[in-house]
Write a protein that holds these residues in place. Structure first.
Motif, PDB file in Angstrom:
ATOM      1  N   PRO A 173       0.931  -1.317  -0.118  1.00 47.25           N
ATOM      2  CA  PRO A 173      -0.023  -0.181  -0.130  1.00 47.25           C
ATOM      3  C   PRO A 173       0.931   1.312   0.174  1.00 47.25           C
ATOM      4  O   PRO A 173       0.474   2.350  -0.560  1.00 47.25           O
ATOM      5  CB  PRO A 173      -0.777  -0.107   1.266  1.00 47.25           C
ATOM      6  N   GLU A 174       2.163   1.119   0.651  1.00 52.31           N
ATOM      7  CA  GLU A 174       2.863   2.354   0.714  1.00 52.31           C
ATOM      8  C   GLU A 174       3.353   3.016  -0.655  1.00 52.31           C
ATOM      9  O   GLU A 174       3.732   4.228  -0.755  1.00 52.31           O
ATOM     10  CB  GLU A 174       4.191   2.173   1.498  1.00 52.31           C
ATOM     11  N   SER A 211       1.142   3.215  -3.075  1.00 47.54           N
ATOM     12  CA  SER A 211      -0.132   4.154  -3.349  1.00 47.54           C
ATOM     13  C   SER A 211      -0.108   5.231  -2.331  1.00 47.54           C
ATOM     14  O   SER A 211      -0.261   6.563  -2.868  1.00 47.54           O
ATOM     15  CB  SER A 211      -1.425   3.380  -3.322  1.00 47.54           C
ATOM     16  N   TYR A 212       0.169   5.255  -1.018  1.00 44.22           N
ATOM     17  CA  TYR A 212      -0.219   6.251  -0.036  1.00 44.22           C
ATOM     18  C   TYR A 212       0.716   7.309  -0.062  1.00 44.22           C
ATOM     19  O   TYR A 212       0.836   8.147   0.647  1.00 44.22           O
ATOM     20  CB  TYR A 212      -0.617   5.772   1.030  1.00 44.22           C
ATOM     21  N   THR A 240       1.954  14.860   2.420  1.00 48.51           N
ATOM     22  CA  THR A 240       1.452  13.504   2.306  1.00 48.51           C
ATOM     23  C   THR A 240       0.228  13.386   3.045  1.00 48.51           C
ATOM     24  O   THR A 240      -0.003  13.599   4.030  1.00 48.51           O
ATOM     25  CB  THR A 240       2.413  12.549   2.664  1.00 48.51           C
ATOM     26  N   ASN A 265      -2.916  11.698   5.069  1.00 48.07           N
ATOM     27  CA  ASN A 265      -2.910  10.550   6.190  1.00 48.07           C
ATOM     28  C   ASN A 265      -3.212   9.219   5.365  1.00 48.07           C
ATOM     29  O   ASN A 265      -4.401   8.934   4.825  1.00 48.07           O
ATOM     30  CB  ASN A 265      -4.067  10.954   7.061  1.00 48.07           C
ATOM     31  N   PRO A 266      -2.466   8.227   5.572  1.00 53.54           N
ATOM     32  CA  PRO A 266      -2.678   6.903   5.014  1.00 53.54           C
ATOM     33  C   PRO A 266      -3.763   6.178   5.531  1.00 53.54           C
ATOM     34  O   PRO A 266      -4.273   5.583   4.831  1.00 53.54           O
ATOM     35  CB  PRO A 266      -1.304   6.217   5.122  1.00 53.54           C
ATOM     36  N   SER A 267      -3.918   6.340   6.852  1.00 49.81           N
ATOM     37  CA  SER A 267      -5.042   5.497   7.331  1.00 49.81           C
ATOM     38  C   SER A 267      -6.493   5.912   7.129  1.00 49.81           C
ATOM     39  O   SER A 267      -7.414   5.291   7.143  1.00 49.81           O
ATOM     40  CB  SER A 267      -5.001   5.556   9.146  1.00 49.81           C
ATOM     41  N   LEU A 271      -7.086   6.628   3.660  1.00 51.46           N
ATOM     42  CA  LEU A 271      -6.967   6.469   2.154  1.00 51.46           C
ATOM     43  C   LEU A 271      -7.888   5.280   2.052  1.00 51.46           C
ATOM     44  O   LEU A 271      -7.608   4.316   2.581  1.00 51.46           O
ATOM     45  CB  LEU A 271      -5.725   6.451   1.733  1.00 51.46           C
ATOM     46  N   HIS A 299      -7.826   2.230   0.698  1.00 48.33           N
ATOM     47  CA  HIS A 299      -6.739   1.402  -0.134  1.00 48.33           C
ATOM     48  C   HIS A 299      -7.453   0.085  -0.627  1.00 48.33           C
ATOM     49  O   HIS A 299      -7.306  -0.428  -1.553  1.00 48.33           O
ATOM     50  CB  HIS A 299      -5.968   0.749   0.945  1.00 48.33           C
ATOM     51  N   SER A 317      -4.410   9.227  -4.017  1.00 50.59           N
ATOM     52  CA  SER A 317      -3.134   8.481  -3.845  1.00 50.59           C
ATOM     53  C   SER A 317      -1.916   9.407  -4.515  1.00 50.59           C
ATOM     54  O   SER A 317      -1.910   9.619  -5.712  1.00 50.59           O
ATOM     55  CB  SER A 317      -3.239   7.190  -4.757  1.00 50.59           C
TER      56      SER A 317
END
Lengths: 481, 481
Positions: free
Chosen positions: A145-146, A148-149, B122, B124-126, B128, B130, B330
């Protein structure tokens, strides 16, 4: 006919190459009977099976055909496999390029599903390892996933840079993954290389003819191109490069860079010898000219496994090597790279300023595909298919085009460069051809000087009934012009 | 405190905004008891449940806390939610930007897993989506091999352009998919916009402070930036834009373009009013200056659903609207776009010359994600989370930094702009902070003139113990400087 470069394909391919040379050189003429399988086996010191395989290959390429009980014969049109264009003699003047409207129009036609697409250099989709790539990408999406994010490193994901470094080693270049910057295809790499090499403008030497992408990048970078004489099989004339540099110094328009495509040149298909690669590097260094090397077709030699890159002889870091996976694995991934030598730090900064990084998931998919070893197996198959299809398309041109038509004999890649009688205007031919559902690349696209008006480039990656019918229609149009 | 723009979030968010305004304006002071839930419900004419939700939101933002049996109280440090920086007064001189070495170094630190990454913007990945994106991409890979095996249209896949046109309509702009060009992120879009707007060089007006990516693109395009006074909440001073244009004419250094980030400016977080957007367009047209609009944060308003783009008022096609999915869906897909108005054809040619097209599979994945409707649901969640996290980070800065520290009050996006005492050098702070495992963006990156040495930008997209600990370490460093 010796196998070029000494790095050969399989034994039967070497035999086929020699026989093809005899046919093209008119030692065997149309309708002639070829040596029997037994005779050729004795003469070549190879097994009967090897000769049979060689003859089958030549048959597949449309050069010979078997007659029951009589052996193999040269096809009636095979001797007229066209003559080759001669070396080019462009005028030694810097020029600007103004053909983007034409390219834009061609792009729209290329989106029309009804058109047979012979203009752009797209690989043969039926050869590409879709299923395997799809499987890999599916697991990359899940496991990373990294990719993409995050933006990812501006220079590209390390896994891919490691694989590229390993492949570069196979082409004779010793580079570390830290010396590689991933780009959005080779086109962006070329633009960045030009920006790094020529911060204060100037003239860039290019082959003549030269891929229009190179001319576009030169123009976009605010530079001027100067075309240098090029031999269809042996590549750029290194003496002419030196003369152009000297002339530039005399005229006060110094040459800053030389951008070449030494391995399987687009559109000529020729291969610069290792000796000329070394000479080119020596000349560039001596005059303080930066060498930019475009190697996108380097993995696609027909009978030559993998020629060295010029970069492999570069001890001063003066060569910027640009390449991509667009001709080999996937144009749609838009992943290329640059090995910039002593200009690496500068290149990293330019790439960051231009577009940060390239798409993450395509990078990791390619890294996985290269590391799990499917690439070499796939390449062997693709190279053989391209050799065959290029031969078939050449033969079809001989059959359907006027007798004076000349065609290159590429040593790699999948494009052909076709020279017609001087009265034929390839832009007119292109316009007419579109009306007949065929898209070709007019020769003027391949020169900043408007040269090559009676030439066109043809994608010969695919061979099927549609291709043959399109070539027949083109030939008829040319016959009528 | 009125809800900005009149386009509000949910009712409880509006109530929370009003109470927050009272606390920040010191109507309620640290330790004060807030109105009871019942009182506030009566006073605001909303339900008790709504007030409870509003108080919970303020509690989550670290501004208030409940005491059993006594109601809600203002936190001891809440009144010191920092003051805001004032409007900027950059010198009216064109400048070049030389901070790429610093960015390069920061990029390396950003790859270090041990570092708390507060420098780059960037998402916040949490937050997104996914899992959904991964499912979509998996089916795109299977169902659309043509997105891999072809270059795809240079302007981008039509499915995605259709979705972007629909979303643009939601921001007030009526455009057809044929007027959109897909790019490798917004950074490439900005570079192309500048090339199209300023073919002969010249000066580009920018906000002050200004995202370094804008300054990099201007430099790469061979142009010079000139910074214009900007208000942290209300955006660029349109009068100052006109004055700078007039001054340029007098000085013989004509302004060619004005590049602005009207919706949730990076790094200030402000929002240019619709009236000022209209005025800006009018001024630009009157002087023959091209307007370039960067809208990457436009979908991320905290309480404002979706402000209009300046482009929505553009009747002459003089605005080039640039954006991307990097802040919303993304960064790693590297997909942006440009709506170039009357310069569309030129933009298509520039894009082709620079890098052909963008990666195909990310394009089709985004098209599918946008069309199946998950985007709006996701956005609502993300906007709320960013509002909360930005408030929490602001509060933490108030707690851990010296009292004189000022912080912006962004109306959208997820970055904060922090002003420290004039003696504090943010480049030194950055260097020290890296040693303590925290990466911040020194203020000098946001000016071509070397302004903002005592400022830094902080990514406030995430809030967790690690963020708070990092802010505490930063605060201690600043206290000691």
């Amino acid at each position: 006919m010796a196998v070029a470069g000494g790095q050969s394909g399989k034994l039967y391919e070497q035999v086929a190459t020699r026989v093809r040379g005899m046919i093209l050189g008119r030692a065997f003429r149309p309708g002639d009977r070829l040596p029997s399988v037994r005779d050729l086996s004795r003469q070549e010191g190879v097994s009967v099976t090897t000769v049979i395989e060689a003859y089958r290959l030549l048959e597949a390429q449309g050069l010979i055909h078997p007659r029951p009980q009589s052996g193999y014969f040269v096809h009636a049109y095979a001797s007229s496999v066209p003559a080759e264009p001669t070396r080019t003699e462009p005028a030694a003047v810097p020029s600007e390029f103004r053909l983007e409207e034409l390219l834009q129009e061609m792009g729209k036609h290329n989106a029309d599903p009804a058109v047979v697409k012979l203009a752009f250099a797209t690989p043969n989709p039926s050869l590409l390892p879709h299923a395997k790539l799809a499987r890999i990408m599916t697991s990359v999406v899940k496991d990373h996933p990294e990719a993409s994010y995050g933006y990812g490193p501006s220079s590209g994901h390390r896994q891919l840079r490691e694989q590229i470094a390993q492949r570069a080693f196979g082409a004779g270049a010793v580079v570390s993954p830290d010396e590689i910057v991933i780009t959005t295809g080779c086109q962006e790499a070329l633009y960045l290389a030009l920006r790094a090499a020529c911060p204060d403008g100037g003239v860039v030497l290019v082959e003549s003819p030269c891929h229009y992408g190179v001319l576009q990048a030169i123009q976009l970078a605010g530079l001027r191109s100067m075309e240098v004489c090029t031999r269809p099989r042996e590549g750029i004339c290194v003496d002419a490069v030196e003369e152009a540099i000297q002339q530039g110094l005399e005229d006060g328009v110094p040459v800053r860079a030389c951008l070449v495509n030494p391995n399987f040149h687009n559109p000529l298909g020729g291969l610069l010898s290792d000796r000329d690669k070394m000479r080119l590097i020596e000349v560039a260094e001596r005059y303080g000219v930066t060498l930019i090397e475009d190697d996108v077709y380097g993995d696609l030699g027909h009978e030559i496994e993998r020629p060295r890159v010029a970069k492999s002889y570069d001890e001063q870091g003066n060569v910027l090597l640009c390449s991509s996976f667009s001709k080999t694995i996937s144009p749609g991934y838009r992943i290329g790279w640059i090995i910039a030598g002593k200009r690496h730090a500068q290149l990293e900064r330019l790439k960051h300023a231009l577009s940060y990084g390239a798409a993450g998931i395509p990078q990791l998919t390619l890294a996985e595909f290269l590391s799990t070893g499917g690439y070499d197996v796939y390449l062997r198959r693709a190279r053989k298919a391209y050799a065959q299809n290029v031969a078939r398309v050449s033969t079809a041109i001989a059959r359907y085009f006027p007798a004076e038509t000349k065609v290159t004999r590429p040593a790699g890649g999948f494009v052909l460069w076709v020279e017609m009688a001087p009265r034929i205007d390839s832009v007119k031919l292109y316009t007419e051809a579109v009306k007949h559902g065929v898209l070709i690349g007019p020769g003027t696209l391949f020169s900043g000087q408007g040269n090559y008006r009676n030439f066109f480039r043809m994608n010969a990656a695919q061979w099927n009934e549609e291709t043959e019918a399109a070539i027949a229609r083109l030939g008829k149009l040319v016959q009528g012009m």
